[in-house]
Design a protein around this motif. Sequence first.
Motif, mmCIF file in Angstrom:
data_model
loop_
_atom_site.group_PDB
_atom_site.id
_atom_site.type_symbol
_atom_site.label_atom_id
_atom_site.label_comp_id
_atom_site.label_asym_id
_atom_site.label_seq_id
_atom_site.Cartn_x
_atom_site.Cartn_y
_atom_site.Cartn_z
ATOM 1 N N ARG A 27 -0.703 -1.352 7.146
ATOM 2 C CA ARG A 27 0.346 -0.709 7.932
ATOM 3 C C ARG A 27 0.246 0.809 7.828
ATOM 4 O O ARG A 27 0.299 1.379 6.720
ATOM 5 C CB ARG A 27 1.724 -1.161 7.453
ATOM 6 N N VAL A 28 0.143 1.468 8.984
ATOM 7 C CA VAL A 28 0.002 2.926 8.948
ATOM 8 C C VAL A 28 1.232 3.579 8.323
ATOM 9 O O VAL A 28 1.117 4.604 7.645
ATOM 10 C CB VAL A 28 -0.267 3.504 10.354
ATOM 11 N N HIS A 29 2.408 2.977 8.522
ATOM 12 C CA HIS A 29 3.594 3.608 7.940
ATOM 13 C C HIS A 29 3.888 3.128 6.519
ATOM 14 O O HIS A 29 4.776 3.658 5.862
ATOM 15 C CB HIS A 29 4.793 3.449 8.877
ATOM 16 N N GLY A 30 3.107 2.164 6.029
ATOM 17 C CA GLY A 30 3.032 1.944 4.593
ATOM 18 C C GLY A 30 2.212 3.061 3.976
ATOM 19 O O GLY A 30 2.564 3.620 2.930
ATOM 20 N N HIS A 31 1.112 3.382 4.638
ATOM 21 C CA HIS A 31 0.240 4.493 4.234
ATOM 22 C C HIS A 31 1.028 5.808 4.199
ATOM 23 O O HIS A 31 0.989 6.546 3.208
ATOM 24 C CB HIS A 31 -0.898 4.570 5.254
ATOM 25 N N VAL A 32 1.756 6.076 5.269
ATOM 26 C CA VAL A 32 2.565 7.299 5.353
ATOM 27 C C VAL A 32 3.657 7.298 4.283
ATOM 28 O O VAL A 32 3.882 8.316 3.604
ATOM 29 C CB VAL A 32 3.183 7.441 6.757
ATOM 30 N N SER A 33 4.341 6.162 4.118
ATOM 31 C CA SER A 33 5.440 6.082 3.149
ATOM 32 C C SER A 33 4.953 6.354 1.736
ATOM 33 O O SER A 33 5.672 6.966 0.927
ATOM 34 C CB SER A 33 6.099 4.697 3.211
ATOM 35 N N ALA A 34 3.749 5.900 1.428
ATOM 36 C CA ALA A 34 3.180 6.157 0.102
ATOM 37 C C ALA A 34 2.761 7.610 -0.036
ATOM 38 O O ALA A 34 3.139 8.301 -0.999
ATOM 39 C CB ALA A 34 2.002 5.228 -0.144
ATOM 40 N N LEU A 35 1.989 8.110 0.916
ATOM 41 C CA LEU A 35 1.466 9.475 0.815
ATOM 42 C C LEU A 35 2.589 10.510 0.764
ATOM 43 O O LEU A 35 2.487 11.494 0.026
ATOM 44 C CB LEU A 35 0.522 9.767 1.975
ATOM 45 N N LYS A 36 3.645 10.315 1.526
ATOM 46 C CA LYS A 36 4.728 11.298 1.525
ATOM 47 C C LYS A 36 5.423 11.334 0.167
ATOM 48 O O LYS A 36 6.005 12.350 -0.209
ATOM 49 C CB LYS A 36 5.721 11.019 2.652
ATOM 50 N N ARG A 37 5.336 10.230 -0.580
ATOM 51 C CA ARG A 37 5.900 10.155 -1.928
ATOM 52 C C ARG A 37 4.884 10.555 -2.994
ATOM 53 O O ARG A 37 5.147 10.427 -4.178
ATOM 54 C CB ARG A 37 6.407 8.735 -2.202
ATOM 55 N N ARG A 38 3.702 10.994 -2.554
ATOM 56 C CA ARG A 38 2.610 11.416 -3.449
ATOM 57 C C ARG A 38 2.086 10.244 -4.270
ATOM 58 O O ARG A 38 1.765 10.363 -5.455
ATOM 59 C CB ARG A 38 3.054 12.557 -4.366
ATOM 60 N N ILE A 39 1.996 9.096 -3.595
ATOM 61 C CA ILE A 39 1.444 7.879 -4.188
ATOM 62 C C ILE A 39 0.055 7.654 -3.607
ATOM 63 O O ILE A 39 -0.147 7.784 -2.397
ATOM 64 C CB ILE A 39 2.361 6.675 -3.883
ATOM 65 N N TYR A 40 -0.903 7.325 -4.444
ATOM 66 C CA TYR A 40 -2.246 7.040 -3.969
ATOM 67 C C TYR A 40 -2.174 5.924 -2.919
ATOM 68 O O TYR A 40 -1.504 4.911 -3.123
ATOM 69 C CB TYR A 40 -3.154 6.587 -5.106
ATOM 70 N N SER A 41 -2.896 6.109 -1.808
ATOM 71 C CA SER A 41 -2.790 5.142 -0.722
ATOM 72 C C SER A 41 -4.109 5.009 0.024
ATOM 73 O O SER A 41 -4.809 6.003 0.258
ATOM 74 C CB SER A 41 -1.685 5.568 0.255
ATOM 75 N N TYR A 42 -4.416 3.756 0.391
ATOM 76 C CA TYR A 42 -5.653 3.438 1.113
ATOM 77 C C TYR A 42 -5.304 2.515 2.284
ATOM 78 O O TYR A 42 -4.500 1.585 2.128
ATOM 79 C CB TYR A 42 -6.650 2.746 0.181
ATOM 80 N N LEU A 43 -5.920 2.778 3.423
ATOM 81 C CA LEU A 43 -5.582 2.067 4.653
ATOM 82 C C LEU A 43 -6.775 1.303 5.207
ATOM 83 O O LEU A 43 -7.880 1.838 5.297
ATOM 84 C CB LEU A 43 -5.092 3.065 5.708
ATOM 85 N N LEU A 44 -6.528 0.064 5.612
ATOM 86 C CA LEU A 44 -7.493 -0.690 6.406
ATOM 87 C C LEU A 44 -7.085 -0.514 7.873
ATOM 88 O O LEU A 44 -6.001 -0.939 8.273
ATOM 89 C CB LEU A 44 -7.482 -2.166 6.001
ATOM 90 N N GLU A 45 -7.939 0.139 8.638
ATOM 91 C CA GLU A 45 -7.628 0.473 10.027
ATOM 92 C C GLU A 45 -7.835 -0.752 10.916
ATOM 93 O O GLU A 45 -8.955 -1.194 11.126
ATOM 94 C CB GLU A 45 -8.526 1.605 10.516
ATOM 95 N N GLN A 46 -6.745 -1.280 11.468
ATOM 96 C CA GLN A 46 -6.858 -2.469 12.298
ATOM 97 C C GLN A 46 -7.145 -2.160 13.765
ATOM 98 O O GLN A 46 -7.654 -3.021 14.492
ATOM 99 C CB GLN A 46 -5.562 -3.286 12.222
ATOM 100 N N ASP A 47 -6.780 -0.966 14.213
ATOM 101 C CA ASP A 47 -6.868 -0.660 15.640
ATOM 102 C C ASP A 47 -6.851 0.847 15.845
ATOM 103 O O ASP A 47 -7.064 1.614 14.892
ATOM 104 C CB ASP A 47 -5.698 -1.318 16.388
ATOM 105 N N GLY A 48 -6.580 1.267 17.089
ATOM 106 C CA GLY A 48 -6.578 2.687 17.410
ATOM 107 C C GLY A 48 -5.530 3.484 16.671
ATOM 108 O O GLY A 48 -5.703 4.689 16.441
ATOM 109 N N ARG A 49 -4.448 2.836 16.293
ATOM 110 C CA ARG A 49 -3.412 3.537 15.523
ATOM 111 C C ARG A 49 -3.932 3.885 14.136
ATOM 112 O O ARG A 49 -3.813 5.020 13.671
ATOM 113 C CB ARG A 49 -2.149 2.667 15.428
ATOM 114 N N GLY A 50 -4.518 2.899 13.456
ATOM 115 C CA GLY A 50 -5.081 3.170 12.144
ATOM 116 C C GLY A 50 -6.222 4.163 12.204
ATOM 117 O O GLY A 50 -6.348 5.042 11.341
ATOM 118 N N CYS A 51 -7.056 4.054 13.245
ATOM 119 C CA CYS A 51 -8.160 4.993 13.418
ATOM 120 C C CYS A 51 -7.642 6.421 13.556
ATOM 121 O O CYS A 51 -8.239 7.358 12.998
ATOM 122 C CB CYS A 51 -8.967 4.595 14.642
ATOM 123 N N ASP A 52 -6.556 6.589 14.269
ATOM 124 C CA ASP A 52 -5.962 7.913 14.466
ATOM 125 C C ASP A 52 -5.631 8.566 13.123
ATOM 126 O O ASP A 52 -5.903 9.754 12.903
ATOM 127 C CB ASP A 52 -4.691 7.776 15.315
#
Length: 366
Positions: free
Chosen positions: A252-277
Motif C-alpha cells: 500500500r502506497v499510503h502504508g509506505h507514506v504513513s511509515a516514512l512520515k513517522r520516520r519508520i523504515y519502509s519498503y514498497l512492492l509496486e503493484q501498478d502505476g501508483r506504486g511506480c510513481d
Amino acid sequence: MKKIVIVSTYPEFGSRNIGDQLIVDCLIDIVDSFGISSVDVVWRADEWANISNKILGADHIFFACLAVRPNMHRKEYPYLKNIIKCGVPFSVVSAGTDLPVNCKRSIFNDVSNETLELLDEINRGATVITTRGVLTQEFFHIHGLNRAKFTGDVAFYSKLFKGVPFGIGKDIKNIIVSDPHRSSFYMKSFQRLIEGVRSLFPSAKVRVAIHGVNPAIETVCSQMKVPATRVYEDPKRGLEIYNDADLHVGYRVHGHVSALKRRIYSYLLEQDGRGCDYGLTINRKISAPNYLHEDDDSVVLHYFKKIFSLVSSYKISASSAPADEIVSMIRADKENGFVRFNGLERQIDDFNVEVEKSVKESLNEG
C-alpha cells in the motif's frame, strides 16, 4: 471566513481504502492551519444534486489528489465539468495517476480524448495544480498541461514530525506488513513476503494492516497465524497502527507514506502505476516493481473466464520474486544499520513545505 469544499477520493461505501481518507485529513490539517474552520467534504462520484449546494456556496474547492484515470469524466468524476463551469475557484492538490506501467505500449497515451479535454480545462481554469509524483508530473508535461507543479504527496503532511531525522541502527521489534490490492493475484507474493520477513526477524512481532476490504488476505493471515488488523474500519485513527512500528513493508502506497512520515523504515512492492510513481519519486531505492503483466496469460482473459465461470481452475498470479528482492534489500540494510534512510527526512519536509505553499496560494487567490 471562507467556505472550503474538498472533493474526496475516499470510497466510503466501496473498498474503504484508508489511504484516501489520509489524503483528505492531511489537506484539512493544512487548511485549518490557515485559520479556516468551515470545511465540507464531498465524494468525487456522488450525484450532482446531492452536493451542488455545497459546491456552489463555496469560496474555494480543492480536489484532494485528483485521480487521473482513462475515462475519469464518467466513473471517477461524473460532475467534474460542473465544477469547472460553475465559477467557483478551484485547485488540485497532489494529483495522481495510475499509468499502465505493466504494458508494452506508451504509458502516457492510455487516456480518452474527453479526459484530455477536461484536464486541459483544469489546466486553464485552476488556481493551483500540483502533482504527487514525478511520473504524474511527466504525464502532465507530455500533454501540455503546463501549469502543473510537482510538490509530492499531501499525505506526507505532519507538523509533529517536522525536522525529525530517521534514526539509524534501530532494533526491529514491531513490523507492519500492508496488504495488496487485487489480492487474488498476489497470494504467492504476499505469502513469500510474510515468510521472508519472519525468517529475517524471527523474534519480531509481525502484523498485517488491512487498508481496505480484503477478506481473502484475512483468510491467508489466519492460515499463516499472523495477526491482521482492519485499519480501514477506523478511517480517522486506523493508520496510528504505524506509531509503534519499527519497519513497514508491503503493497500500500499510503502504508509506505504513513511509515516514512513517522520516520519508520519502509519498503514498497509496486503493484501498478501508483506504486511506480512513488518508487520513482522517493530519493532512495526502497521499492521493487511487482506488476501484473498483460502478456502473462492475459489479465483480461482471466476476468472474462472468472465472470462467466468458463474454467474454474484458471489461475494467474503475480511473481513472488519481488518479495525475495525486497527481503534481500532489508537484510543488507539490517546489517549496516539502515543507513539508506539517513537524511531522507529532508525530502519529506520539502514535500510538506511545497504543499503548504500551494494551499496558501490557492486560499489567497481564491
